[in-house]
Design a protein around this motif. Structure first.
Motif, mmCIF file in Angstrom:
data_model
loop_
_atom_site.group_PDB
_atom_site.id
_atom_site.type_symbol
_atom_site.label_atom_id
_atom_site.label_comp_id
_atom_site.label_asym_id
_atom_site.label_seq_id
_atom_site.Cartn_x
_atom_site.Cartn_y
_atom_site.Cartn_z
ATOM 1 N N ASP A 191 0.912 -1.298 -0.008
ATOM 2 C CA ASP A 191 -0.089 -0.176 0.075
ATOM 3 C C ASP A 191 0.766 1.338 0.057
ATOM 4 O OD1 ASP A 191 -2.422 -1.486 -0.011
ATOM 5 O OD2 ASP A 191 -2.333 -1.620 2.264
ATOM 6 N N THR A 192 2.098 1.135 -0.229
ATOM 7 C CA THR A 192 3.071 2.252 -0.190
ATOM 8 C C THR A 192 3.443 2.785 -1.573
ATOM 9 O OG1 THR A 192 4.013 1.398 1.671
ATOM 10 C CG2 THR A 192 5.452 3.024 0.849
ATOM 11 N N LYS A 193 3.136 4.184 -1.656
ATOM 12 C CA LYS A 193 3.563 4.759 -3.035
ATOM 13 C C LYS A 193 4.815 4.821 -3.368
ATOM 14 C CE LYS A 193 2.099 8.591 -5.957
ATOM 15 N NZ LYS A 193 1.015 9.537 -5.987
ATOM 16 N N LEU A 194 5.281 4.580 -4.307
ATOM 17 C CA LEU A 194 6.527 4.782 -4.468
ATOM 18 C C LEU A 194 7.060 5.242 -6.092
ATOM 19 C CD1 LEU A 194 8.026 0.968 -3.894
ATOM 20 C CD2 LEU A 194 8.157 3.116 -2.465
ATOM 21 N N GLN A 195 8.194 5.753 -6.407
ATOM 22 C CA GLN A 195 8.682 6.175 -7.759
ATOM 23 C C GLN A 195 9.309 5.074 -8.341
ATOM 24 O OE1 GLN A 195 7.998 9.431 -8.936
ATOM 25 N NE2 GLN A 195 7.314 9.900 -6.951
ATOM 26 N N MET A 196 9.019 4.912 -9.600
ATOM 27 C CA MET A 196 9.432 3.734 -10.446
ATOM 28 C C MET A 196 11.137 3.415 -10.204
ATOM 29 S SD MET A 196 8.379 1.540 -12.430
ATOM 30 C CE MET A 196 7.251 1.702 -13.541
#
Length: 142
Positions: free
Chosen positions: A82-87
């Motif tokens: 559920d953690t938003k990351l950069q590519m």
């Protein structure tokens, strides 16, 4: 012939002793109901990123173990669990998380509006980093 009426009632009194055993039937009933509630609600609480999954035939199946889930929404936002990351952060995070278990199964949940190139970029970066157990998630058709 004499009939003794007192012996019959006395023997019943001896047999009618208090029961000191605990009745487990109501406890088991409550536990079964709770088990059913948790079995139904647990899969609904696992992934909270809204993704419109494509449909496939009924032949596809999933494993019972707990895999890592990568979600990609229609705006190309990448989430690990559920953690938003950069590519650019995805592969180092995956390597850190799977350091103890290199053969960890990884599921990719991608919105069906994504381009083929975006999906291939993610998959090629993952396989280039050594992740071999990568699967795509889809909804089964009716």
């Amino acid at each position: 012939m004499a009939i003794n009426l007192h012996t019959g009632s006395r023997s019943k009194r001896r047999r009618m002793r208090p029961n000191s055993e605990m009745n487990l039937t109501p406890l088991i009933d409550v536990m079964v109901v709770l088990l059913i509630v948790f079995m139904i609600s647990a899969p609904l609480m696992t992934v909270t990123v809204p993704v419109d999954l494509p449909e496939v035939g009924k032949g596809a199946s999933s494993d019972a173990d707990e895999p890592l889930v990568i979600s990609i929404d229609k705006e190309n936002n990448v989430y690990l669990q559920d953690t938003k990351l950069q590519m650019s952060e995805l592969i180092p995070k995956l390597q850190a998380v799977t350091a103890q278990k290199p053969d960890q199964r990884i599921y990719i949940r991608a919105d069906q509006q994504l381009t083929y190139g975006t999906m291939m970029k993610v998959i090629s970066e993952m396989t280039g980093a050594g992740f071999t157990k990568v699967s795509l998630v889809a909804e089964t058709g009716s």
